[in-house]
Motif scaffolding. Sequence first.
Motif: not given
Length: 212
Positions: A188-212
Amino acid sequence: MPEPLARQNTTVGRIGQPYVRPEQKQKRSRVMTSLVLVAIIVMGWRWIQSVQDHPAPAREQAPAKSTEIAGLHPIVAEKADELVAQTGKLGIKIMITDDFRSSEEQNALYKKGRSEPGQVVTNVKGGASYHNYGLAVDFALVKPDGDVIWDMEYDGNGNGKSDWMEVVSAAKKLGFAWGGDWTSFKDYPHLQMDFGYSIKDLQNGKRPPATE
């Protein structure tokens, strides 16, 4: 009496130069070509020996780009600040209680309620939480007396609505997803922005852009 010019053994071609027969020219040309080839082979062999004796220094490889996360993603940080400001205008004071969390911190949190005393607060280990990639924050309400609470029924601004859910509504408008909507393990306290990236994507080194 000297022989006639046509009968002399040495025939003069250009003025002052002896005449060279075609077969003599061909022989000289073959000799010169052979000498040039021998010189090229000798020079090539010496160059190969020099390279072997003095190899060129190995070219240094450029260091791989690091994908290590050092803090909260700039867009998430900006939106979290906007959330604090917007809810403040509604008469609701909130506190961001957690944001970026290292994998080591995540593992220590995972042990709570399992191998360590306390209540279970997370269902994922290090590297499997959006906190570990700077893409999530946790919040709590702050009462006028300064107490920090996680009471989802609290109506501090007296408008007949849950302050907690007013915060959640404002967060969703800013682009956050709420952990309270999860079906398996509600956070319930948790808020997140995944930018369309799954945890698997992030584990594989993909990163969302730093700007919109």
